[in-house]
Design a protein around this motif. Structure first.
Motif, PDB file in Angstrom:
ATOM      1  N   LYS A 167      31.123 -12.501 -43.285  1.00 59.22           N
ATOM      2  CA  LYS A 167      31.877 -13.009 -42.025  1.00 59.22           C
ATOM      3  C   LYS A 167      32.459 -11.750 -41.645  1.00 59.22           C
ATOM      4  O   LYS A 167      33.234 -10.800 -42.350  1.00 59.22           O
ATOM      5  CB  LYS A 167      33.260 -13.818 -42.955  1.00 59.22           C
ATOM      6  N   GLU A 216      40.366 -16.845 -37.057  1.00 59.23           N
ATOM      7  CA  GLU A 216      40.676 -17.636 -38.311  1.00 59.23           C
ATOM      8  C   GLU A 216      42.172 -17.393 -38.610  1.00 59.23           C
ATOM      9  O   GLU A 216      42.872 -18.368 -38.698  1.00 59.23           O
ATOM     10  CB  GLU A 216      39.971 -17.474 -39.576  1.00 59.23           C
ATOM     11  N   GLU A 220      35.284 -12.956 -36.676  1.00 58.49           N
ATOM     12  CA  GLU A 220      35.695 -14.350 -37.153  1.00 58.49           C
ATOM     13  C   GLU A 220      36.846 -14.522 -37.854  1.00 58.49           C
ATOM     14  O   GLU A 220      37.849 -15.483 -37.799  1.00 58.49           O
ATOM     15  CB  GLU A 220      34.526 -14.788 -37.995  1.00 58.49           C
TER      16      GLU A 220
END
Length: 148
Positions: A67, A75, A71
């Motif tokens: 990840k 988030e 990302e």
């Protein structure tokens, strides 16, 4: 500057992590450092923390396996108890489209990883000082990129 800052470094490059830790030690600042090696580990680490136990500052590499930093930043900013987490992007690239993107996503500052140890030390010291001075608030765009 408060008593002791809890720093979190998310970076998959072991050498970069070692240099970062060494730079902090030489700066003799009141900080503690935890490192995670990819975005999945980062999000798991943050998920385990209560809002009071979150790090004061996250240094986030963009290019990580499993990840990536984009990302993770996206988030983090969507999770209510993480929204105020101060995130400094710490990356080898200095692509202005990427810089604009992470600024819009709410990163606090952007640091291009210097290849030189003394510059690394200087930019980390500056980042901690300026972050404390600005009370963890995002600056205007012209001051977003921190230079050593």
């Amino acid at each position: 500057m408060k008593q002791n800052y809890n720093l979190l470094l998310a970076d998959d490059d072991e050498d970069d992590c070692a240099f970062f830790k060494e730079a902090l030690e030489e700066l003799l600042l009141p900080v503690s450092l935890v490192t995670v090696n990819d975005g999945v580990q980062l999000m798991d680490f943050l998920a385990d923390k209560s809002a009071e136990n979150l790090p004061d500052l996250l240094f986030l590499d963009l290019n990580m396996p499993r990840k990536n930093g984009f990302e993770c930043l996206t988030e983090i900013k969507k999770i209510e108890r993480l929204q105020n987490l101060a995130v400094i992007i710490f990356s080898t690239s200095l692509d202005m489209n990427i810089v604009d993107n992470v600024y819009e996503k709410g990163a606090l500052y952007y640091i291009r990883k210097p290849g030189d140890f003394s510059k690394l030390k200087k930019v980390i010291g500056n980042a901690l000082a300026i972050t404390a001075e600005s009370n963890f608030k995002q600056p205007v765009k012209e001051h977003f990129i921190l230079q050593p």
